[in-house]
Design a protein around this motif. Structure first.
Motif, PDB file in Angstrom:
ATOM      1  N   ILE A  10       0.870  -1.171   0.000  1.00 23.25           N
ATOM      2  CA  ILE A  10       0.000   0.000   0.000  1.00 23.25           C
ATOM      3  C   ILE A  10       0.903   1.215   0.000  1.00 23.25           C
ATOM      4  O   ILE A  10       1.749   1.357   0.872  1.00 23.25           O
ATOM      5  N   ASP A  11       0.750   2.067  -0.995  1.00 24.01           N
ATOM      6  CA  ASP A  11       1.538   3.293  -1.090  1.00 24.01           C
ATOM      7  C   ASP A  11       0.553   4.436  -1.277  1.00 24.01           C
ATOM      8  O   ASP A  11       0.117   4.714  -2.397  1.00 24.01           O
ATOM      9  N   GLY A  25      -1.389  -2.857  -4.085  1.00 27.92           N
ATOM     10  CA  GLY A  25      -0.967  -3.969  -4.926  1.00 27.92           C
ATOM     11  C   GLY A  25      -1.006  -5.272  -4.156  1.00 27.92           C
ATOM     12  O   GLY A  25      -0.828  -5.303  -2.949  1.00 27.92           O
ATOM     13  N   ALA A  26      -1.269  -6.342  -4.881  1.00 26.39           N
ATOM     14  CA  ALA A  26      -1.233  -7.689  -4.309  1.00 26.39           C
ATOM     15  C   ALA A  26      -0.673  -8.606  -5.382  1.00 26.39           C
ATOM     16  O   ALA A  26      -1.313  -8.804  -6.410  1.00 26.39           O
ATOM     17  N   GLY A  27       0.537  -9.108  -5.137  1.00 29.98           N
ATOM     18  CA  GLY A  27       1.152  -9.956  -6.146  1.00 29.98           C
ATOM     19  C   GLY A  27       1.399  -9.182  -7.425  1.00 29.98           C
ATOM     20  O   GLY A  27       2.018  -8.124  -7.415  1.00 29.98           O
ATOM     21  N   GLU A  28       0.840  -9.666  -8.519  1.00 28.52           N
ATOM     22  CA  GLU A  28       1.043  -9.053  -9.841  1.00 28.52           C
ATOM     23  C   GLU A  28       0.020  -7.966 -10.158  1.00 28.52           C
ATOM     24  O   GLU A  28       0.117  -7.312 -11.176  1.00 28.52           O
ATOM     25  N   THR A  29      -1.005  -7.816  -9.314  1.00 33.51           N
ATOM     26  CA  THR A  29      -2.064  -6.852  -9.606  1.00 33.51           C
ATOM     27  C   THR A  29      -1.897  -5.583  -8.789  1.00 33.51           C
ATOM     28  O   THR A  29      -1.279  -5.589  -7.735  1.00 33.51           O
ATOM     29  N   ARG A  30      -2.489  -4.506  -9.304  1.00 38.62           N
ATOM     30  CA  ARG A  30      -2.367  -3.207  -8.658  1.00 38.62           C
ATOM     31  C   ARG A  30      -3.592  -2.373  -8.998  1.00 38.62           C
ATOM     32  O   ARG A  30      -4.162  -2.500 -10.083  1.00 38.62           O
ATOM     33  N   GLY A  44      -8.566  -0.420 -11.272  1.00 44.47           N
ATOM     34  CA  GLY A  44      -7.632  -1.502 -11.537  1.00 44.47           C
ATOM     35  C   GLY A  44      -7.847  -2.079 -12.923  1.00 44.47           C
ATOM     36  O   GLY A  44      -8.874  -1.833 -13.561  1.00 44.47           O
ATOM     37  N   ASP A  45      -6.889  -2.896 -13.354  1.00 47.16           N
ATOM     38  CA  ASP A  45      -7.053  -3.571 -14.639  1.00 47.16           C
ATOM     39  C   ASP A  45      -7.974  -4.785 -14.446  1.00 47.16           C
ATOM     40  O   ASP A  45      -8.424  -5.085 -13.337  1.00 47.16           O
TER      41      ASP A  45
END
Length: 187
Positions: A10-11, A25-30, A44-45
């Motif tokens: 978390i930023d 972000g978690a793993g490869e996702t953001r 998000g994507d």
């Protein structure tokens, strides 16, 4: 921080009124996050939404496609994101039993992101080692916290105290209301 076998990052920049902007972000996702005017927005994507909605079999694929690259207006009481922009709540959650702060042992002086900090430590009743790094100059702000051992090891770094946070509400044509979308799926 670790959550269900993956690292969560978390930023965010947060102010006292819980306005914030940044990313999760978690793993490869953001996902990008904004909280303004008491409303939380996430963008998000498609993979982010598939992962976030995996508890809803069948609907996850269709919903993820609708939400891809849109700002999603989240319900104010959404438990998965409620604390992201609440700095005080976030710090309190790391130490739910305030008695854990009592009896912290003063450690050595160290450096956190170029600032001198005093390290305070304590073994918690759950077998965790809680460390707080507090600024030694100016206001005694918490610069960093770490938790070792136990169920949720991890750390959080705080910086840029006093900076202005001014997130903008996303444009209406780039926003999807999660409550409205949930209503569509129930009909």
């Amino acid at each position: 921080m670790t959550a269900i076998g993956s690292t969560v990052t978390i930023d965010v920049s947060v102010d006292q009124e819980k306005n914030c902007q940044g990313s999760i972000g978690a793993g490869e996702t953001r996902a990008d996050v904004r909280h303004t005017d008491a409303t939380l927005y996430l963008r998000g994507d498609e993979q982010y939404w598939r992962t976030a909605l995996k508890q809803q079999p069948g609907a996850a694929e269709e919903t993820a496609a609708k939400l891809r690259d849109k700002w999603v207006k989240m319900p104010a009481n959404d438990a998965t994101t409620a604390g992201v922009c609440d700095k005080q709540g976030f710090v309190a959650a790391m130490d739910e039993d305030e008695s854990e702060r009592q009896g912290m042992k003063r450690g050595s002086t160290t450096e956190v992101n170029g600032e001198e900090a005093l390290k305070l430590t304590k073994e918690t009743s759950g077998g965790e080692k809680l460390s707080l790094y507090v600024a030694t100059e100016g206001e005694p702000y918490i610069l960093k916290t770490t938790t070792e051992g136990g169920k949720n090891p991890g750390g959080v770094t705080f910086s840029d105290y006093g900076e202005t946070v001014n997130p903008q509400q996303p444009p209406a044509d780039e926003t999807v209301d999660m409550k409205e979308l949930a209503g569509e799926q129930q009909t």
